[in-house]
Design a protein around this motif. Structure first.
Motif, PDB file in Angstrom:
ATOM      1  N   THR A  70      -6.972   7.158   3.402  1.00  0.00           N
ATOM      2  CA  THR A  70      -6.855   8.490   2.775  1.00  0.00           C
ATOM      3  C   THR A  70      -8.263   8.868   2.277  1.00  0.00           C
ATOM      4  OG1 THR A  70      -4.582   7.709   2.032  1.00  0.00           O
ATOM      5  CG2 THR A  70      -5.766   9.464   0.934  1.00  0.00           C
ATOM      6  N   LYS A  72       0.998  -1.214   0.142  1.00  0.00           N
ATOM      7  CA  LYS A  72       0.113   0.079  -0.036  1.00  0.00           C
ATOM      8  C   LYS A  72       0.802   1.088  -0.012  1.00  0.00           C
ATOM      9  CE  LYS A  72      -4.132  -2.175   0.792  1.00  0.00           C
ATOM     10  NZ  LYS A  72      -5.020  -2.300  -0.098  1.00  0.00           N
ATOM     11  N   VAL A  73       0.408   2.485  -0.405  1.00  0.00           N
ATOM     12  CA  VAL A  73       1.033   3.632  -0.218  1.00  0.00           C
ATOM     13  C   VAL A  73       0.430   4.350   1.053  1.00  0.00           C
ATOM     14  CG1 VAL A  73       1.582   6.041  -1.375  1.00  0.00           C
ATOM     15  CG2 VAL A  73       1.394   3.745  -2.933  1.00  0.00           C
ATOM     16  N   THR A  74       1.570   4.499   1.888  1.00  0.00           N
ATOM     17  CA  THR A  74       1.212   5.286   3.071  1.00  0.00           C
ATOM     18  C   THR A  74       1.933   6.734   2.996  1.00  0.00           C
ATOM     19  OG1 THR A  74       0.994   3.114   4.489  1.00  0.00           O
ATOM     20  CG2 THR A  74       1.317   5.208   5.825  1.00  0.00           C
ATOM     21  N   ALA A  75       1.026   7.915   3.260  1.00  0.00           N
ATOM     22  CA  ALA A  75       1.477   9.050   3.135  1.00  0.00           C
ATOM     23  C   ALA A  75       1.317   9.540   4.541  1.00  0.00           C
ATOM     24  CB  ALA A  75       0.572  10.008   2.322  1.00  0.00           C
ATOM     25  N   ALA A 123      -1.076  13.571  -1.585  1.00  0.00           N
ATOM     26  CA  ALA A 123      -1.305  12.457  -0.309  1.00  0.00           C
ATOM     27  C   ALA A 123      -2.623  11.677  -0.942  1.00  0.00           C
ATOM     28  CB  ALA A 123      -1.185  12.797   0.735  1.00  0.00           C
ATOM     29  N   LYS A 149       3.284   0.119  -6.231  1.00  0.00           N
ATOM     30  CA  LYS A 149       2.757  -0.512  -5.085  1.00  0.00           C
ATOM     31  C   LYS A 149       2.465  -1.709  -5.248  1.00  0.00           C
ATOM     32  CE  LYS A 149      -1.965   0.782  -5.208  1.00  0.00           C
ATOM     33  NZ  LYS A 149      -2.895   1.439  -4.123  1.00  0.00           N
ATOM     34  N   THR A 205      -3.377   7.509   5.123  1.00  0.00           N
ATOM     35  CA  THR A 205      -2.549   8.766   5.428  1.00  0.00           C
ATOM     36  C   THR A 205      -2.429   9.008   6.750  1.00  0.00           C
ATOM     37  OG1 THR A 205      -3.297   9.815   3.521  1.00  0.00           O
ATOM     38  CG2 THR A 205      -2.694  11.295   5.244  1.00  0.00           C
ATOM     39  N   SER A 211      -2.272   7.920  -2.255  1.00  0.00           N
ATOM     40  CA  SER A 211      -2.080   7.294  -0.871  1.00  0.00           C
ATOM     41  C   SER A 211      -3.254   6.322  -0.630  1.00  0.00           C
ATOM     42  CB  SER A 211      -1.475   7.941   0.162  1.00  0.00           C
ATOM     43  OG  SER A 211      -2.474   8.687   0.724  1.00  0.00           O
TER      44      SER A 211
END
Lengths: 251, 217
Positions: A230, A31-34, A209, A194, A216, A213
């Motif tokens: 997010t 995952k994309v975590t901002a 973000a 990702k 967040t 993401s």
């Protein structure tokens, strides 16, 4: 949820100053975590905890429980080099080595003992393809990386990280020095990457973000004010401080 | 701390919404009066006013889009502008309905003000209050006001069904074609009142979304 990092009750001090205050966080794999928050809120400090970059600061002390893939990443016998291989990092300002494009990518694998030319060629090509730079540089591999544009240099730095076959890529404001087109390329790349990697990104650009993401985290004065999906954080933040910050009513 | 630019833009949108609301309220008031007095000139004015309401809808719609483009709003700012956008449609539809009712009034002009008309007017007065309360609750972010409007919709529905039954009964015994036409017009108008109340309820549901982020099912 498939957690790659589990952080519990993290406190971090620069000398007498406490920069991170009792933070718990679970970072999800692929995952994309901002991380967002005002300057000095601790988000860059916190991202550096993940690959022990703060170890390099003598007066920095950290306590709490930091597990990477189920193992205590701060245990005495934990191999820091191994951690930084698995948890790569890309910085705000593109920082290619003053050498050829090819050698920039091959540098890490060579340090790890890869000598076979065909194998190196394959790593370089695959890394540059994954960072969406291959088509732009495939005919100029021997040219200096310093001759690339800022956006290309940043994608080269991402390729250099990918060459080490990491699990996680940390990005500390990776597009703040780039123009909107180069920024968009990096954002598209993050969304593609990702699939293969877990990405943690510090950004001052809240729209960024919101765009790229999955989760967040909003930091303020060393505290984690709010952390979650997010979509939810930007549509219906639960904490009034988050609401104030993301709607520009903070101060 | 305030966000001066966003707050100023939103305040402009609220002012325009207030003006649109005033037009809609005047349309409802005149519609009721036209119905009571069988005043066809007033009915025509209501139909003309619908054009102004439509123009206002386009203006505020444009302002909302500009607001989003300029400010890339998030959280409550985004919910507010999204809700205004939805409420606009409800207000525009209310304007259309007042014009449609006024068209129906023309067919009633030969008939004296009856007991059924009296009940329609009572329903219309209630609905007018609901519409006004819903928009006021939106501007004041008054959740209780919003829930009151939503709850009151059931009362309107019941009143409509009672009225409908009464008209159906009257239709059963009516053989005169003109009278039948007039009763059908009254039934149509009563149904329109019930629809107006539904729009007021919609507006109130957007208030809940703006304030809490939750959709009222």
């Amino acid at each position: 949820m498939d957690a790659i990092f589990e952080l519990k009750n993290i406190n971090l001090y620069y000398g007498q100053t406490q920069a991170i205050k009792g933070i718990d966080m679970t970072i999800e794999r692929n995952k994309v975590t901002a991380f967002i928050g005002p300057s000095g809120c601790g988000k860059s400090t916190f991202i550096r905890i993940l690959n022990r970059m703060n170890d390099l600061i003598p007066e920095c002390k950290i306590d709490g429980n930091i597990e990477f893939e189920g193992q205590n990443a701060y245990a005495k016998d934990y191999d820091v080099i191994e951690l930084r291989t698995k948890v790569g990092m890309v910085f705000q300002k593109p920082n290619p080595f003053p050498m050829s494009i090819y050698d920039n990518i091959a540098y890490g694998p060579r340090c790890q003992g890869v000598k076979n030319k065909a194998q190196l060629d394959e790593i370089v090509e695959q890394s540059l393809r994954r960072s969406a730079l291959w088509d732009e540089v495939k005919d100029r591999m021997k040219e200096s990386a310093m001759g690339l544009s800022g956006g290309q240099q940043q994608r080269l730095c991402i390729a250099r990280t990918i060459a080490m076959e990491p699990e996680v890529i940390l990005m500390d404001e990776p597009t703040s020095a780039l123009d909107p087109i180069a920024t968009q390329k990096i954002e598209d790349l993050i969304v593609e990457l990702k699939e293969l990697y877990t990405i943690v990104i510090v950004t001052h650009n809240m729209q960024q973000a919101a765009r790229i993401s999955d989760n967040t985290a909003f930091f303020m004065l060393g505290e984690l004010i709010e952390f979650g999906a997010t979509d939810k954080l930007f549509a219906t933040p639960q904490n009034p401080k988050t609401e104030e910050y993301i709607t520009g009513r903070f101060g | 701390m305030a966000n001066i630019k966003i707050d100023a833009d939103l305040s402009g949108i609220y002012q325009s919404l207030g003006r649109m609301m005033t037009l809609v309220d005047e349309a409802i008031v005149d519609m009721i009066m036209a119905l009571k007095k069988r005043d066809l000139k007033l009915a025509e004015r209501v139909m003309d006013r619908d054009e102004q309401i439509n123009a206002m809808e386009i203006k505020i719609d444009h302002d909302c889009i500009l607001f989003i483009a300029r400010n890339q709003p998030v959280a409550k700012d985004l919910r507010t502008v999204a809700s205004v956008h939805k409420i606009l449609t409800d207000l525009e539809r209310i304007g259309d309905i007042t014009a449609d009712v006024c068209k129906a009034i023309i067919t009633l002009k030969e008939f004296a003000y009856s007991e059924i008309d009296e009940e329609i007017v009572a329903l219309a007065e209630d609905v007018r209050k609901m519409v006004g309360d819903s928009v006021r609750s939106f501007v004041n972010e008054d959740l209780k006001g919003a829930y009151d409007v939503i709850e009151y919709d059931d009362t309107i529905d019941q009143a409509y069904y009672r009225l409908k039954d009464k008209i159906v009964l009257a239709l059963k015994v009516q053989t005169d074609t003109m009278q039948v036409n007039s009763l059908v017009s009254q039934l149509t108008i009563a149904k329109y009142m019930e629809k107006l109340a539904d729009h007021a309820q919609n507006i109130s549901e957007w208030i809940i979304f703006t304030v809490s982020g939750e959709y009222k099912a």
